[in-house]
Design an enzyme around this catalytic site. Structure first.
Site, PDB file in Angstrom:
ATOM      1  CB  THR A 124      34.502  71.540  32.529  1.00  0.00           C
ATOM      2  OG1 THR A 124      34.557  71.752  31.117  1.00  0.00           O
ATOM      3  CG2 THR A 124      34.380  70.011  32.580  1.00  0.00           C
ATOM      4  CG  ASP A 125      31.685  74.047  28.522  1.00  0.00           C
ATOM      5  OD1 ASP A 125      32.533  73.582  28.957  1.00  0.00           O
ATOM      6  OD2 ASP A 125      31.637  75.608  28.284  1.00  0.00           O
ATOM      7  CD  GLU A 126      36.305  70.447  27.234  1.00  0.00           C
ATOM      8  OE1 GLU A 126      36.438  69.170  27.471  1.00  0.00           O
ATOM      9  OE2 GLU A 126      36.329  71.141  27.405  1.00  0.00           O
ATOM     10  CE1 TYR A 148      39.781  68.207  32.059  1.00  0.00           C
ATOM     11  CE2 TYR A 148      38.204  69.054  30.370  1.00  0.00           C
ATOM     12  CZ  TYR A 148      38.396  69.702  31.767  1.00  0.00           C
ATOM     13  OH  TYR A 148      38.025  70.631  32.514  1.00  0.00           O
ATOM     14  CE  LYS A 152      36.706  68.516  36.149  1.00  0.00           C
ATOM     15  NZ  LYS A 152      37.276  69.193  37.324  1.00  0.00           N
TER      16      LYS A 152
HETATM   17  P1  NAD Z   1      44.619  74.547  36.100  1.00  0.00           P
HETATM   18  O1  NAD Z   1      45.575  73.459  34.621  1.00  0.00           O
HETATM   19  O2  NAD Z   1      45.771  76.525  35.816  1.00  0.00           O
HETATM   20  O3  NAD Z   1      45.223  74.436  37.257  1.00  0.00           O
HETATM   21  C1  NAD Z   1      44.747  73.058  38.117  1.00  0.00           C
HETATM   22  C2  NAD Z   1      45.960  72.898  39.085  1.00  0.00           C
HETATM   23  O4  NAD Z   1      45.390  71.470  39.668  1.00  0.00           O
HETATM   24  C3  NAD Z   1      47.035  72.903  39.180  1.00  0.00           C
HETATM   25  O5  NAD Z   1      47.489  73.954  40.273  1.00  0.00           O
HETATM   26  C4  NAD Z   1      47.868  71.934  39.703  1.00  0.00           C
HETATM   27  O6  NAD Z   1      49.243  71.733  39.812  1.00  0.00           O
HETATM   28  C5  NAD Z   1      46.644  70.815  40.309  1.00  0.00           C
HETATM   29  N1  NAD Z   1      47.244  69.842  40.471  1.00  0.00           N
HETATM   30  C6  NAD Z   1      46.529  69.076  39.153  1.00  0.00           C
HETATM   31  N2  NAD Z   1      46.830  67.216  39.742  1.00  0.00           N
HETATM   32  C7  NAD Z   1      47.061  67.336  41.303  1.00  0.00           C
HETATM   33  C8  NAD Z   1      46.630  66.582  41.908  1.00  0.00           C
HETATM   34  N3  NAD Z   1      46.626  64.995  41.886  1.00  0.00           N
HETATM   35  N4  NAD Z   1      46.201  66.796  43.530  1.00  0.00           N
HETATM   36  C9  NAD Z   1      46.270  68.045  44.116  1.00  0.00           C
HETATM   37  N5  NAD Z   1      46.662  69.275  42.468  1.00  0.00           N
HETATM   38  C10 NAD Z   1      46.537  69.038  41.196  1.00  0.00           C
HETATM   39  O7  NAD Z   1      43.126  74.417  35.847  1.00  0.00           O
HETATM   40  P2  NAD Z   1      42.328  75.480  35.749  1.00  0.00           P
HETATM   41  O8  NAD Z   1      41.560  75.786  34.556  1.00  0.00           O
HETATM   42  O9  NAD Z   1      42.593  76.622  36.653  1.00  0.00           O
HETATM   43  O10 NAD Z   1      41.116  74.921  36.176  1.00  0.00           O
HETATM   44  C11 NAD Z   1      40.848  74.437  37.569  1.00  0.00           C
HETATM   45  C12 NAD Z   1      39.626  73.267  37.690  1.00  0.00           C
HETATM   46  O11 NAD Z   1      37.991  74.698  36.662  1.00  0.00           O
HETATM   47  C13 NAD Z   1      38.935  72.038  36.914  1.00  0.00           C
HETATM   48  O12 NAD Z   1      39.448  71.641  37.581  1.00  0.00           O
HETATM   49  C14 NAD Z   1      39.066  72.373  35.318  1.00  0.00           C
HETATM   50  O13 NAD Z   1      38.179  70.734  34.984  1.00  0.00           O
HETATM   51  C15 NAD Z   1      37.864  73.225  35.776  1.00  0.00           C
HETATM   52  N6  NAD Z   1      37.528  74.290  34.810  1.00  0.00           N
HETATM   53  C16 NAD Z   1      38.341  74.783  34.383  1.00  0.00           C
HETATM   54  C17 NAD Z   1      37.978  75.666  32.782  1.00  0.00           C
HETATM   55  C18 NAD Z   1      38.909  76.525  31.907  1.00  0.00           C
HETATM   56  O14 NAD Z   1      37.940  76.920  30.804  1.00  0.00           O
HETATM   57  N7  NAD Z   1      39.946  76.073  32.469  1.00  0.00           N
HETATM   58  C19 NAD Z   1      36.654  76.050  32.557  1.00  0.00           C
HETATM   59  C20 NAD Z   1      35.371  74.588  33.523  1.00  0.00           C
HETATM   60  C21 NAD Z   1      35.810  74.071  35.086  1.00  0.00           C
HETATM   61  O1  DAU Z   2      34.671  74.573  28.341  1.00  0.00           O
HETATM   62  C1  DAU Z   2      35.918  73.911  29.670  1.00  0.00           C
HETATM   63  C2  DAU Z   2      36.587  73.570  29.256  1.00  0.00           C
HETATM   64  O2  DAU Z   2      37.431  74.807  28.018  1.00  0.00           O
HETATM   65  C3  DAU Z   2      37.589  73.125  30.590  1.00  0.00           C
HETATM   66  O3  DAU Z   2      36.521  71.739  31.463  1.00  0.00           O
HETATM   67  C4  DAU Z   2      38.693  72.777  29.851  1.00  0.00           C
HETATM   68  O4  DAU Z   2      40.329  72.651  31.272  1.00  0.00           O
HETATM   69  C5  DAU Z   2      39.351  73.484  29.109  1.00  0.00           C
HETATM   70  O5  DAU Z   2      41.365  73.100  29.394  1.00  0.00           O
HETATM   71  C6  DAU Z   2      38.582  74.149  27.975  1.00  0.00           C
HETATM   72  O6  DAU Z   2      38.732  72.749  27.150  1.00  0.00           O
HETATM   73  P1  DAU Z   2      39.164  73.159  25.300  1.00  0.00           P
HETATM   74  O7  DAU Z   2      40.047  71.938  24.954  1.00  0.00           O
HETATM   75  O8  DAU Z   2      37.527  74.223  24.863  1.00  0.00           O
HETATM   76  O9  DAU Z   2      40.122  74.646  25.940  1.00  0.00           O
HETATM   77  P2  DAU Z   2      41.788  74.731  24.422  1.00  0.00           P
HETATM   78  O10 DAU Z   2      42.144  76.202  24.995  1.00  0.00           O
HETATM   79  O11 DAU Z   2      42.048  73.782  24.630  1.00  0.00           O
HETATM   80  O12 DAU Z   2      40.266  74.896  22.890  1.00  0.00           O
HETATM   81  C7  DAU Z   2      39.598  76.117  22.937  1.00  0.00           C
HETATM   82  C8  DAU Z   2      38.950  75.619  21.596  1.00  0.00           C
HETATM   83  O13 DAU Z   2      39.800  75.703  20.449  1.00  0.00           O
HETATM   84  C9  DAU Z   2      39.175  74.186  21.368  1.00  0.00           C
HETATM   85  O14 DAU Z   2      37.688  74.209  20.099  1.00  0.00           O
HETATM   86  C10 DAU Z   2      40.242  74.325  20.179  1.00  0.00           C
HETATM   87  C11 DAU Z   2      40.903  74.719  20.427  1.00  0.00           C
HETATM   88  N1  DAU Z   2      42.299  75.168  19.654  1.00  0.00           N
HETATM   89  C12 DAU Z   2      42.652  74.740  20.560  1.00  0.00           C
HETATM   90  C13 DAU Z   2      44.578  75.400  20.700  1.00  0.00           C
HETATM   91  C14 DAU Z   2      44.614  74.594  21.937  1.00  0.00           C
HETATM   92  C15 DAU Z   2      42.454  75.445  18.955  1.00  0.00           C
HETATM   93  O15 DAU Z   2      42.231  75.429  17.615  1.00  0.00           O
HETATM   94  N2  DAU Z   2      43.993  75.515  19.029  1.00  0.00           N
HETATM   95  C16 DAU Z   2      45.054  75.073  19.179  1.00  0.00           C
HETATM   96  O16 DAU Z   2      45.733  75.649  19.922  1.00  0.00           O
END
Ligand code: NAD
Ligand code: DAU
Length: 336
Positions: A124-126, A148, A152
């Site tokens: 992730t970019d985070e 988180y 990561k």
């Molecule tokens: P998600 O929460 O929708 O899915 C995560 C999946 O991992 C789930 O199916 C969960 O059951 C499984 N899981 C969790 N712990 C586990 C374990 N110990 N063993 C096996 N399975 C396990 O997440 P997502 O949004 O699809 O993210 C997927 C990946 O992409 C993550 O690594 C996340 O850090 C990365 N990522 C997400 C975002 C975003 O915006 N959602 C952005 C950049 C990177």
């Molecule tokens: O940048 C990549 C990341 O993006 C991934 O690695 C993470 O897994 C994913 O959860 C996401 O993180 P963020 O914290 O950016 O996403 P989230 O959807 O939780 O929040 C997006 C923005 O919105 C953040 O600035 C917080 C704000 N927010 C979020 C929620 C849930 C609100 O203002 N209100 C809310 O209720």
């Protein structure tokens, strides 16, 4: 290719599995623990499809990982999506984040090393922290802010150490904020869409001027596949979306698309340690031939329509554990 996809029952993992089976002819075994965020519903359209198999298990369990690698024929590559992914949950309870990201990644790396497998870590970019101006490249220092992102980042460093020390054929792909169908409604966009549709308030953290770099999940999934096929081992590739937007503007777009009322917006207490802005440069993966296809305005409209039309997917979530999580996180109950 024969793939073991860990975390493939989640939002982005299931999008990746669908692409690899249908567009690339890969064989895929999914290993997923099915946490609250992992759902077999995300893969139900693939059940019975040739070359696809689902196995329930945790990445921190070496026996489950070995069994899944063998079931994949054996697997030629591991792509690891498995993670705890919600920043707010990591602030409330970091335990599972440490276990899955540190121990789980270690177990997968050991298995890849033992079998001589290609390995792609989804990150992730985070891990770079917040950036007020400009954009992060792969050479930017790691400065994670939350449990988180810190766990990561730790996993990323472990992956790079396995390449450096054991010559493991490992690559990392770091994405910006994803959105699209099948995203669990704790995240900003699906949360706001479902609340807008139900007449619930729209809880904006702080002033809502935090900026995120939005990428459609199909674009990020394609970037990961591209890195798997064309990326150099030992390298990191960023994949950022084409558009950046402040949270409050995203919420206003959702109000317009759903016909909700402006008065539903409620500014609530800010997230502790909240990162102000993320922005990723994707030049390195673009040089390999990848580019994002979905602009935010189009992808958001399509995503809102998907949630509006697919109550079967989110109704069980809104009536389950999520209600308790929501009440605790926001100090109020969801509408029925
Ligand atoms: P998600 O929460 O929708 O899915 C995560 C999946 O991992 C789930 O199916 C969960 O059951 C499984 N899981 C969790 N712990 C586990 C374990 N110990 N063993 C096996 N399975 C396990 O997440 P997502 O949004 O699809 O993210 C997927 C990946 O992409 C993550 O690594 C996340 O850090 C990365 N990522 C997400 C975002 C975003 O915006 N959602 C952005 C950049 C990177
Ligand atoms: O940048 C990549 C990341 O993006 C991934 O690695 C993470 O897994 C994913 O959860 C996401 O993180 P963020 O914290 O950016 O996403 P989230 O959807 O939780 O929040 C997006 C923005 O919105 C953040 O600035 C917080 C704000 N927010 C979020 C929620 C849930 C609100 O203002 N209100 C809310 O209720």
């Amino acid at each position: 290719m024969r793939l073991l996809v860990c975390g493939g029952a989640g939002f982005i993992g299931s999008t990746f599995v669908r692409q690899r089976l249908r567009e690339h002819g890969d064989e895929v075994v999914v290993l997923d623990k099915l946490t609250y965020a992992g759902r077999e519903e995300n893969l139900q359209d693939l059940a019975g499809e040739q070359g696809f198999r689902f196995m329930r298990g945790a990445i921190e369990d070496p026996a489950a990982v070995a069994e899944a690698i063998a079931a994949a024929g054996p697997a030629q590559a591991i792509v690891n999506f498995a993670a705890e992914t919600h920043v707010d949950r990591s602030i409330a309870d970091p335990d599972a984040f440490v276990a899955t990201h540190a121990l789980g990644t270690y177990v997968l790396l050991e298995a890849a090393r033992a079998g001589g497998l290609r390995y792609v870590q989804v990150s992730t970019d985070e891990v770079y922290g917040s950036i007020e101006q400009g954009t992060f490249t792969e050479d930017s220092p790691l400065a994670p802010s939350s449990p988180y992102s810190a766990t990561k980042a730790g996993a990323d460093l472990l992956v790079l150490s396995y390449h450096h020390t054991y010559e493991l054929a490992a690559t990392i792909c770091r994405g910006s904020n994803n959105y699209g169908p099948y995203q669990y409604p704790e995240k900003l966009i699906p949360l706001m869409v479902l609340n807008a549709l139900h007449g619930d308030s729209l809880p904006v953290y702080g002033d809502g001027m935090q900026v995120r770099n939005w990428i459609h999940a199909t674009d990020f999934a394609r970037a990961i596949g591209h890195v798997l096929e064309h990326g150099a081992v030992g390298e990191v590739y960023n994949a950022g979306g084409p558009d950046e937007e402040a949270n409050i503007e995203v919420v206003r777009r959702i109000i317009e698309l759903t016909g909700a009322a402006q008065s539903q917006i409620e500014h609530v207490k800010d997230r502790p340690g909240h990162d102000r802005r993320y922005s990723l440069s994707s030049e390195k993966v673009r040089a390999l031939g990848w580019e994002p296809r979905v602009r935010f305005a189009d992808g958001l409209a399509e995503t809102v329509a998907w949630y509006a039309e697919n109550g079967w997917w989110w109704e069980p979530i809104r009536s389950g554990e999520y209600r308790e999580y929501y009440a605790q996180q926001y100090g109020r109950a969801l509408q029925d």
